[in-house]
Design a protein around this motif. Structure first.
Motif, PDB file in Angstrom:
ATOM      1  N   ARG A 180       0.881  -1.219  -0.074  1.00 15.59           N
ATOM      2  CA  ARG A 180       0.255   0.191  -0.006  1.00 15.59           C
ATOM      3  C   ARG A 180       0.954   1.375  -0.072  1.00 15.59           C
ATOM      4  NH1 ARG A 180       0.667   2.245   4.669  1.00 15.59           N
ATOM      5  NH2 ARG A 180       0.819   0.525   6.965  1.00 15.59           N
ATOM      6  N   ARG A 181       2.437   1.274   0.041  1.00 15.35           N
ATOM      7  CA  ARG A 181       3.154   2.246   0.679  1.00 15.35           C
ATOM      8  C   ARG A 181       3.338   3.243  -1.232  1.00 15.35           C
ATOM      9  NH1 ARG A 181       4.678  -1.173   3.929  1.00 15.35           N
ATOM     10  NH2 ARG A 181       4.194  -0.825   6.180  1.00 15.35           N
ATOM     11  N   TRP A 182       2.855   2.257  -2.289  1.00 15.10           N
ATOM     12  CA  TRP A 182       3.655   2.472  -3.825  1.00 15.10           C
ATOM     13  C   TRP A 182       3.344   3.765  -4.179  1.00 15.10           C
ATOM     14  CZ3 TRP A 182       7.324   2.234  -6.513  1.00 15.10           C
ATOM     15  CH2 TRP A 182       7.206   2.568  -7.725  1.00 15.10           C
ATOM     16  N   PRO A 183       2.063   4.033  -3.657  1.00 13.49           N
ATOM     17  CA  PRO A 183       1.855   5.843  -4.519  1.00 13.49           C
ATOM     18  C   PRO A 183       2.675   6.831  -3.966  1.00 13.49           C
ATOM     19  CG  PRO A 183      -0.670   4.617  -3.514  1.00 13.49           C
ATOM     20  CD  PRO A 183       0.761   3.046  -3.217  1.00 13.49           C
ATOM     21  N   TRP A 184       2.762   6.461  -2.614  1.00 13.46           N
ATOM     22  CA  TRP A 184       3.579   8.459  -2.181  1.00 13.46           C
ATOM     23  C   TRP A 184       5.040   7.504  -2.512  1.00 13.46           C
ATOM     24  CZ3 TRP A 184       7.911   7.614   1.553  1.00 13.46           C
ATOM     25  CH2 TRP A 184       7.735   6.833   1.741  1.00 13.46           C
ATOM     26  N   LEU A 185       5.767   6.395  -2.544  1.00 17.45           N
ATOM     27  CA  LEU A 185       6.841   5.917  -2.536  1.00 17.45           C
ATOM     28  C   LEU A 185       7.056   5.988  -4.025  1.00 17.45           C
ATOM     29  CD1 LEU A 185       9.237   4.792  -1.654  1.00 17.45           C
ATOM     30  CD2 LEU A 185       8.502   2.232  -2.361  1.00 17.45           C
ATOM     31  N   ARG A 186       6.147   5.820  -4.726  1.00 15.91           N
ATOM     32  CA  ARG A 186       6.798   6.571  -6.350  1.00 15.91           C
ATOM     33  C   ARG A 186       6.301   7.962  -6.192  1.00 15.91           C
ATOM     34  NH1 ARG A 186       4.403   8.092 -11.141  1.00 15.91           N
ATOM     35  NH2 ARG A 186       5.062   5.953 -12.765  1.00 15.91           N
ATOM     36  N   VAL A 200      10.586  -1.948 -10.165  1.00 12.49           N
ATOM     37  CA  VAL A 200       9.784  -3.428  -8.832  1.00 12.49           C
ATOM     38  C   VAL A 200       9.876  -4.392  -9.340  1.00 12.49           C
ATOM     39  CG1 VAL A 200       7.269  -2.690  -8.215  1.00 12.49           C
ATOM     40  CG2 VAL A 200       8.190  -0.354  -8.488  1.00 12.49           C
ATOM     41  N   ALA A 201       9.125  -4.969  -8.456  1.00 17.70           N
ATOM     42  CA  ALA A 201       9.045  -6.538  -8.220  1.00 17.70           C
ATOM     43  C   ALA A 201       8.122  -7.226  -7.515  1.00 17.70           C
ATOM     44  CB  ALA A 201       9.839  -7.504  -8.878  1.00 17.70           C
ATOM     45  N   GLN A 209       4.640 -13.714 -11.914  1.00 19.14           N
ATOM     46  CA  GLN A 209       5.636 -12.191 -11.512  1.00 19.14           C
ATOM     47  C   GLN A 209       5.378 -11.769 -12.534  1.00 19.14           C
ATOM     48  OE1 GLN A 209       9.802 -13.729 -11.059  1.00 19.14           O
ATOM     49  NE2 GLN A 209       9.890 -12.964 -13.246  1.00 19.14           N
ATOM     50  N   ARG A 210       6.049 -10.575 -11.610  1.00 26.49           N
ATOM     51  CA  ARG A 210       5.781  -8.925 -12.292  1.00 26.49           C
ATOM     52  C   ARG A 210       6.904  -8.196 -12.211  1.00 26.49           C
ATOM     53  NH1 ARG A 210       1.832  -4.131 -13.208  1.00 26.49           N
ATOM     54  NH2 ARG A 210       1.781  -4.608 -10.802  1.00 26.49           N
ATOM     55  N   LEU A 211       7.390  -8.333 -13.323  1.00 28.40           N
ATOM     56  CA  LEU A 211       9.112  -6.956 -13.455  1.00 28.40           C
ATOM     57  C   LEU A 211       8.983  -5.840 -13.845  1.00 28.40           C
ATOM     58  CD1 LEU A 211      12.263  -9.198 -13.491  1.00 28.40           C
ATOM     59  CD2 LEU A 211      10.968  -9.045 -11.086  1.00 28.40           C
ATOM     60  N   ILE A 212       9.008  -4.508 -13.077  1.00 30.17           N
ATOM     61  CA  ILE A 212       8.453  -3.386 -14.595  1.00 30.17           C
ATOM     62  C   ILE A 212       9.368  -1.848 -14.122  1.00 30.17           C
ATOM     63  CG2 ILE A 212       6.638  -2.984 -12.698  1.00 30.17           C
ATOM     64  CD1 ILE A 212       5.034  -2.030 -15.084  1.00 30.17           C
ATOM     65  N   PRO A 213       9.813  -1.235 -14.685  1.00 26.06           N
ATOM     66  CA  PRO A 213       9.931  -0.524 -14.622  1.00 26.06           C
ATOM     67  C   PRO A 213       9.511   0.319 -13.795  1.00 26.06           C
ATOM     68  CG  PRO A 213      11.005  -0.936 -16.384  1.00 26.06           C
ATOM     69  CD  PRO A 213       9.934  -1.742 -16.259  1.00 26.06           C
ATOM     70  N   ALA A 214       9.957   1.002 -12.946  1.00 26.45           N
ATOM     71  CA  ALA A 214       8.964   1.913 -11.488  1.00 26.45           C
ATOM     72  C   ALA A 214       7.931   3.129 -12.311  1.00 26.45           C
ATOM     73  CB  ALA A 214      10.329   2.300 -10.364  1.00 26.45           C
ATOM     74  N   ALA A 221      -1.613   0.342  -5.427  1.00 33.34           N
ATOM     75  CA  ALA A 221      -1.304  -0.324  -4.506  1.00 33.34           C
ATOM     76  C   ALA A 221      -0.623  -1.502  -5.406  1.00 33.34           C
ATOM     77  CB  ALA A 221      -2.558  -0.988  -3.428  1.00 33.34           C
ATOM     78  N   CYS A 222       0.624  -2.120  -4.955  1.00 27.04           N
ATOM     79  CA  CYS A 222       1.042  -3.002  -5.378  1.00 27.04           C
ATOM     80  C   CYS A 222       0.781  -3.627  -4.075  1.00 27.04           C
ATOM     81  CB  CYS A 222       2.927  -2.533  -5.240  1.00 27.04           C
ATOM     82  SG  CYS A 222       3.275  -1.839  -6.237  1.00 27.04           S
ATOM     83  N   SER A 223       0.876  -5.433  -4.754  1.00 19.76           N
ATOM     84  CA  SER A 223       0.134  -6.831  -3.948  1.00 19.76           C
ATOM     85  C   SER A 223       2.100  -6.370  -2.741  1.00 19.76           C
ATOM     86  CB  SER A 223       1.475  -8.067  -4.505  1.00 19.76           C
ATOM     87  OG  SER A 223       1.853  -8.573  -3.996  1.00 19.76           O
ATOM     88  N   TYR A 224       1.490  -7.268  -1.574  1.00 19.39           N
ATOM     89  CA  TYR A 224       2.005  -7.158   0.119  1.00 19.39           C
ATOM     90  C   TYR A 224       3.378  -7.972  -0.310  1.00 19.39           C
ATOM     91  CZ  TYR A 224       3.798  -8.704   4.152  1.00 19.39           C
ATOM     92  OH  TYR A 224       4.213  -8.355   4.890  1.00 19.39           O
TER      93      TYR A 224
END
Length: 249
Positions: A180-186, A200-201, A209-214, A221-224
């Motif tokens: 859930r921290r991804w929005p502010w972290l991004r 981001v992984a 599995q997902r590997l993606i440039p941030a 929100a990302c997965s936990y």
């Protein structure tokens, strides 16, 4: 084999279990593994499922998803008692641990608890496993650290100020448990000019599995089970000119 072996099974892909871990697992008569809810399957057990044998006794150990001291300590004591009983009745015992046995692992607490409860003759062996950050770096061809670079591993911070404190300590940052921290972290990475240098992984080693440039991941929100790798700088000696390094992330 030790009467009790605690082994890391890696982040998700059953093929990432080490040879030593697989040998210990195959020799075990009892296989213990953590579950978040009573009656649950457990991720470590799912990872190891292709290697488990029908005659092996299964021993789920309940670790509630909380950081509160009282329920955690109770869970560690209960798990240690269950393991000691299994060692007495049906050894050898293998306890499975997702990822590595010493990195943000419930198994680490159980090992510490056993030191206070186990009889002196009990032999405990711990076998390391592949970490999610190592699996991510390998899958993405994203070197974690080069030459004398400093690598810092940390849980996701809660504030931009805490993020700055981490960034001040290392050139490469591996942030776990993003969720859930991804929005502010991004947003914080973008403001600091680091978003193009981050990866981001999610659910590394699993079929989804997902590997993606941030920069390509929107602020939802990302997965936990997600992590972010951030590279602040490259070392001076590289196969290309330093000015081209950012394009190579």
């Amino acid at each position: 084999m030790a009467r009790l072996t605690i082994l890391g099974v890696g982040p998700g892909d059953p093929d990432l279990i080490t040879v030593a871990g697989l040998k210990a697992l195959r020799q075990a008569r009892t296989v213990a593994y953590p579950v978040a809810e009573p009656g649950g399957e457990g991720m470590a057990a799912r990872i190891a499922a292709p290697w488990l044998q029908p005659e092996q006794q299964r021993l789920p150990l309940h670790f509630p998803m909380t950081t509160a001291a009282a329920p955690c300590r109770l869970a560690w004591r209960c798990a240690a008692r269950q393991l000691l009983q299994a060692v007495a009745e049906r050894p050898p015992v293998a306890m499975l641990c997702e990822g590595d046995v010493s990195l943000y692992a419930s198994a680490s607490y159980v090992a510490l608890q056993l030191q206070t409860m186990a009889p002196s003759p009990l032999r405990v062996s711990m076998i390391p496993g592949v970490t999610a950050m190592a699996a991510t770096a390998a899958a993405a061809h994203w070197p974690l650290a080069l030459q004398s670079q400093q690598l810092l591993v940390a849980p996701a911070p809660e504030t931009p100020t805490a993020l700055d404190a981490l960034l001040a300590k290392a050139e490469v940052l591996a942030v776990h448990k993003v969720g859930r921290r991804w929005p502010w972290l991004r947003e914080a990475l973008q403001q600091r000019g680091l978003l193009p240098q981050a990866l981001v992984a999610e659910r590394v080693g699993w079929p989804d599995q997902r590997l993606i440039p941030a920069a390509e991941l929107p602020p939802g929100a990302c997965s936990y089970f997600s992590l972010v790798l951030v590279r602040q700088a490259w070392p001076p000696v590289l196969p290309w000119d330093a000015g081209d390094a950012v394009a190579a992330v």
